[in-house]
Motif scaffolding. Structure first.
Motif, PDB file in Angstrom:
ATOM      1  N   PRO A  31      -6.654  -1.116  -0.028  1.00 36.37           N
ATOM      2  CA  PRO A  31      -6.508   0.167  -0.730  1.00 36.37           C
ATOM      3  C   PRO A  31      -7.367   1.280  -0.128  1.00 36.37           C
ATOM      4  O   PRO A  31      -6.923   2.430  -0.046  1.00 36.37           O
ATOM      5  N   GLU A  32      -8.570   0.937   0.302  1.00 35.03           N
ATOM      6  CA  GLU A  32      -9.436   1.924   0.943  1.00 35.03           C
ATOM      7  C   GLU A  32      -8.844   2.378   2.278  1.00 35.03           C
ATOM      8  O   GLU A  32      -8.791   3.574   2.584  1.00 35.03           O
ATOM      9  N   PHE A  33      -8.381   1.447   3.080  1.00 34.77           N
ATOM     10  CA  PHE A  33      -7.858   1.769   4.407  1.00 34.77           C
ATOM     11  C   PHE A  33      -6.570   2.595   4.317  1.00 34.77           C
ATOM     12  O   PHE A  33      -6.357   3.529   5.084  1.00 34.77           O
ATOM     13  N   PHE A  34      -5.671   2.227   3.396  1.00 41.30           N
ATOM     14  CA  PHE A  34      -4.342   2.832   3.338  1.00 41.30           C
ATOM     15  C   PHE A  34      -4.307   4.145   2.570  1.00 41.30           C
ATOM     16  O   PHE A  34      -3.240   4.773   2.484  1.00 41.30           O
ATOM     17  N   THR A  35      -5.449   4.561   2.017  1.00 39.84           N
ATOM     18  CA  THR A  35      -5.493   5.857   1.337  1.00 39.84           C
ATOM     19  C   THR A  35      -4.980   6.963   2.246  1.00 39.84           C
ATOM     20  O   THR A  35      -4.271   7.883   1.825  1.00 39.84           O
ATOM     21  N   ARG A  36      -5.310   6.855   3.521  1.00 38.14           N
ATOM     22  CA  ARG A  36      -4.921   7.873   4.505  1.00 38.14           C
ATOM     23  C   ARG A  36      -3.428   7.804   4.813  1.00 38.14           C
ATOM     24  O   ARG A  36      -2.793   8.847   5.068  1.00 38.14           O
ATOM     25  N   TRP A  37      -2.864   6.618   4.791  1.00 42.87           N
ATOM     26  CA  TRP A  37      -1.481   6.436   5.238  1.00 42.87           C
ATOM     27  C   TRP A  37      -0.463   6.526   4.107  1.00 42.87           C
ATOM     28  O   TRP A  37       0.733   6.646   4.366  1.00 42.87           O
ATOM     29  N   ARG A  38      -0.890   6.391   2.875  1.00 42.53           N
ATOM     30  CA  ARG A  38      -0.088   6.676   1.677  1.00 42.53           C
ATOM     31  C   ARG A  38       1.323   6.085   1.731  1.00 42.53           C
ATOM     32  O   ARG A  38       2.326   6.795   1.809  1.00 42.53           O
ATOM     33  N   HIS A  39       1.399   4.777   1.666  1.00 40.40           N
ATOM     34  CA  HIS A  39       2.711   4.136   1.612  1.00 40.40           C
ATOM     35  C   HIS A  39       3.478   4.503   0.341  1.00 40.40           C
ATOM     36  O   HIS A  39       4.703   4.355   0.295  1.00 40.40           O
ATOM     37  N   GLU A  40       2.773   4.982  -0.677  1.00 41.98           N
ATOM     38  CA  GLU A  40       3.456   5.421  -1.891  1.00 41.98           C
ATOM     39  C   GLU A  40       4.309   6.654  -1.645  1.00 41.98           C
ATOM     40  O   GLU A  40       5.205   6.974  -2.450  1.00 41.98           O
ATOM     41  N   ASP A  41       4.074   7.374  -0.543  1.00 36.53           N
ATOM     42  CA  ASP A  41       4.891   8.535  -0.185  1.00 36.53           C
ATOM     43  C   ASP A  41       6.026   8.165   0.757  1.00 36.53           C
ATOM     44  O   ASP A  41       6.719   9.054   1.269  1.00 36.53           O
ATOM     45  N   CYS A  42       6.198   6.881   1.002  1.00 37.27           N
ATOM     46  CA  CYS A  42       7.247   6.407   1.907  1.00 37.27           C
ATOM     47  C   CYS A  42       8.406   5.807   1.122  1.00 37.27           C
ATOM     48  O   CYS A  42       8.295   5.518  -0.074  1.00 37.27           O
ATOM     49  N   GLU A  43       9.509   5.613   1.808  1.00 38.13           N
ATOM     50  CA  GLU A  43      10.662   4.955   1.199  1.00 38.13           C
ATOM     51  C   GLU A  43      11.351   4.086   2.250  1.00 38.13           C
ATOM     52  O   GLU A  43      11.205   4.298   3.451  1.00 38.13           O
ATOM     53  N   THR A  44      12.090   3.102   1.758  1.00 39.59           N
ATOM     54  CA  THR A  44      12.752   2.154   2.647  1.00 39.59           C
ATOM     55  C   THR A  44      13.940   2.808   3.338  1.00 39.59           C
ATOM     56  O   THR A  44      14.812   3.387   2.694  1.00 39.59           O
ATOM     57  N   ILE A  45      13.962   2.706   4.678  1.00 41.85           N
ATOM     58  CA  ILE A  45      15.106   3.225   5.443  1.00 41.85           C
ATOM     59  C   ILE A  45      15.881   2.102   6.129  1.00 41.85           C
ATOM     60  O   ILE A  45      16.961   2.334   6.660  1.00 41.85           O
ATOM     61  N   ALA A  46      15.342   0.890   6.128  1.00 43.71           N
ATOM     62  CA  ALA A  46      16.053  -0.274   6.665  1.00 43.71           C
ATOM     63  C   ALA A  46      15.451  -1.516   6.015  1.00 43.71           C
ATOM     64  O   ALA A  46      14.237  -1.574   5.763  1.00 43.71           O
ATOM     65  N   TRP A  47      16.294  -2.519   5.757  1.00 45.55           N
ATOM     66  CA  TRP A  47      15.821  -3.752   5.113  1.00 45.55           C
ATOM     67  C   TRP A  47      16.795  -4.868   5.497  1.00 45.55           C
ATOM     68  O   TRP A  47      17.939  -4.869   5.079  1.00 45.55           O
ATOM     69  N   VAL A  48      16.314  -5.777   6.321  1.00 47.36           N
ATOM     70  CA  VAL A  48      17.159  -6.841   6.861  1.00 47.36           C
ATOM     71  C   VAL A  48      16.457  -8.180   6.647  1.00 47.36           C
ATOM     72  O   VAL A  48      15.232  -8.288   6.791  1.00 47.36           O
ATOM     73  N   GLY A  49      17.230  -9.205   6.296  1.00 43.43           N
ATOM     74  CA  GLY A  49      16.688 -10.544   6.110  1.00 43.43           C
ATOM     75  C   GLY A  49      17.532 -11.588   6.813  1.00 43.43           C
ATOM     76  O   GLY A  49      18.725 -11.372   7.072  1.00 43.43           O
ATOM     77  N   LYS A  50      16.901 -12.713   7.111  1.00 40.45           N
ATOM     78  CA  LYS A  50      17.624 -13.826   7.740  1.00 40.45           C
ATOM     79  C   LYS A  50      16.919 -15.125   7.410  1.00 40.45           C
ATOM     80  O   LYS A  50      15.674 -15.196   7.416  1.00 40.45           O
ATOM     81  N   VAL A  51      17.690 -16.159   7.111  1.00 38.15           N
ATOM     82  CA  VAL A  51      17.136 -17.491   6.886  1.00 38.15           C
ATOM     83  C   VAL A  51      16.861 -18.131   8.243  1.00 38.15           C
ATOM     84  O   VAL A  51      17.733 -18.157   9.127  1.00 38.15           O
ATOM     85  N   VAL A  52      15.633 -18.621   8.399  1.00 42.19           N
ATOM     86  CA  VAL A  52      15.168 -19.188   9.662  1.00 42.19           C
ATOM     87  C   VAL A  52      14.948 -20.690   9.484  1.00 42.19           C
ATOM     88  O   VAL A  52      14.405 -21.138   8.474  1.00 42.19           O
ATOM     89  N   ASP A  53      15.353 -21.457  10.475  1.00 42.18           N
ATOM     90  CA  ASP A  53      15.191 -22.916  10.418  1.00 42.18           C
ATOM     91  C   ASP A  53      13.784 -23.316  10.853  1.00 42.18           C
ATOM     92  O   ASP A  53      13.583 -24.001  11.869  1.00 42.18           O
ATOM     93  N   ALA A  54      12.808 -22.865  10.082  1.00 42.04           N
ATOM     94  CA  ALA A  54      11.410 -23.195  10.363  1.00 42.04           C
ATOM     95  C   ALA A  54      10.592 -22.961   9.110  1.00 42.04           C
ATOM     96  O   ALA A  54      10.972 -22.167   8.240  1.00 42.04           O
ATOM     97  N   ASN A  55       9.475 -23.642   9.020  1.00 47.44           N
ATOM     98  CA  ASN A  55       8.567 -23.472   7.899  1.00 47.44           C
ATOM     99  C   ASN A  55       8.111 -22.018   7.796  1.00 47.44           C
ATOM    100  O   ASN A  55       7.950 -21.331   8.804  1.00 47.44           O
TER     101      ASN A  55
END
Length: 466
Positions: free
Chosen positions: A195-219
């Protein structure tokens, strides 16, 4: 082991030549002080038991002793902006309904009908009530009982008894977290010092522009650990070496649950030997393969295909170009933003399975979940970008789940990043297979470049040894 001397280790070893701190000192604008502070900790040199990655008993221990007690990244605020919006989050044998309330707060309910145990929902969306498709038992979005068909036959069930059980919810930086158990550290304590580090980068002011998932055959741990070090780049991602200081990277242990890998871009890898390369060549390779350009990774709109002025470094020229393009794209003043915050891979990991990138470029966010057991996992890649000044919020985005036969490169919204992730996939699957047939059953780690993996396992042990 007889051939292992615990008194001999390479805790002070670093790649010859300029290191992370040296590169930062040459930048025109200094990053926040915490990025240049060496927070590496030597955590030992002993091998790791390979069974941790494939043994069903070890997996059950994770399910029982770790997952219920940790904060898990379950959703982003923009996934569920309006009252009644909900996200279904499944992991490690649990299923939750994350629901936006009329007052804007968020609650998490166990996604299980209290009649016969069917899941109430398997999707995400908007609802005025949750109705079990099996027999029609219904609940309000605040978890209170709404209706029981043929209520005359259930006189023994009170409304109080039939409230949906809740899980703990926490919110930080635009992220929504869920925890099965009520007891434990607050989200700020768990994430510290994020929280201290990301105060500057403010992810709360961001939004998702891409979201991709895939099932991987590994732990899930094998898959996650492939993204916790840059050591593999020179073999797995050779196209990145012209502009990536893989062996110049820094590895810091920040807290019980948090560590980070800082990898510089705009500088040639120490693994690229031979003749001197012009600074312009670095830029040209960066433009082709970096995978983090603005404008949602559209190579036709890449703002960084620039000419390096005589006597200037590629890193400085790229930083200047990114300041200009970021200011035009997102608004605000980027004149005091460092090259590192615009260029570099600032990859933080939050135990157990959440990895947000820092900085001001479109931010990559990774998440890994067992899917459903120790032999497979669901890997997700999100990309966040800053909302433009005055722009309307984007509508909620659903995950683009790739089929088994598809590659990450088949997701056009990832641009060049998809091909980079594809290069990692074969390593993960063959590592999972290899560990199962390993002759000595051990995993050996570097003291520095793989310290984040060791830190992860030591933190995991604190939960398993409870």
């Amino acid at each position: 082991m007889a051939d292992r001397d615990p008194a001999i280790h390479s805790a002070a070893a670093r790649c010859p030549g300029p290191g992370w701190e040296d590169i930062l000192r040459e930048d025109l604008i200094a990053p926040p002080a915490f990025m240049a502070e060496d927070r590496y900790r030597y955590l030992g040199s002993e091998p790791i038991d390979a069974k941790r990655y494939y043994d069903p008993a070890f997996f059950r221990a994770e399910i029982e002793k770790m997952w219920p007690f940790v904060w898990q990244f379950a959703a982003r605020e923009e996934d569920m902006p309006e009252p009644g919006d909900y996200v279904t989050y499944d992991n490690a044998g649990r299923s939750y309904l994350i629901v936006r309330q009329p007052d804007g707060e968020v609650r998490a309910f166990h996604n299980v009908c209290l009649h016969r145990g069917r899941k109430l929902a398997t999707d995400s969306g908007m609802a005025e009530k949750f109705v079990c498709p099996f027999h029609g038992f219904a609940w309000n979005t605040d978890g209170s009982l709404r209706d029981i068909p043929c209520r005359w036959d259930f006189g023994h069930l009170s409304d109080e008894r039939m409230k949906l059980p809740q899980a703990s919810i926490a919110r930080w930086g635009g992220y929504i977290f869920v925890r099965d158990k009520a007891e434990g550290p607050t989200i700020e304590e768990f994430l510290a010092p994020l929280p201290e580090f990301f105060t500057r980068w403010r992810h709360e002011d961001c939004e998702t522009i891409a979201w991709v998932g895939k099932v991987v055959d590994a732990n899930w741990k094998i898959t996650m650990e492939a993204f916790m070090e840059s050591y593999h780049a020179y073999m797995t991602h050779p196209q990145l070496l012209p502009f990536t200081g893989d062996a110049n990277a820094a590895y810091h242990v920040l807290g019980k649950h948090v560590n980070v890998n800082y990898t510089p871009f705009g500088t040639i890898s120490p693994h690229v030997g031979g003749t001197e390369r012009p600074e312009q060549w670095i830029v040209e390779e960066f433009v082709k393969y970096n995978g983090r350009s603005s404008d949602n990774y559209d190579p036709e709109k890449d703002q960084f295909n620039i000419t390096v002025p005589e006597g200037e470094s590629a890193r400085h020229a790229l930083g200047a170009a990114m300041r200009d393009s970021s200011q035009r794209a997102f608004g605000g003043d980027y004149s005091a933003v460092s090259e590192s915050e615009l260029l570099d891979a600032l990859v933080f990991n939050v135990f157990p399975n959440f990895a947000p990138w820092g900085g001001f470029m479109p931010n990559i966010v990774y998440r890994w979940r067992p899917w459903p057991d120790q032999d497979r996992c669901l890997m997700e890649v999100r990309v966040l970008a800053r909302r433009q000044d005055g722009a309307e919020p984007r509508p909620p985005m659903t995950m683009h789940l790739l089929d088994d036969g598809q590659k990450w490169a088949d997701a056009p919204e990832l641009g060049a990043l998809g091909a980079v992730v594809d290069q990692d996939m074969e390593n993960m699957e063959l590592t999972h297979q290899g560990l199962k047939c390993s002759a000595n059953g051990l995993v050996e780690l570097g003291d520095y470049q793989e310290v984040r993996i060791r830190h992860f396992h030591q933190t995991l042990d604190t939960y398993l040894d409870r």
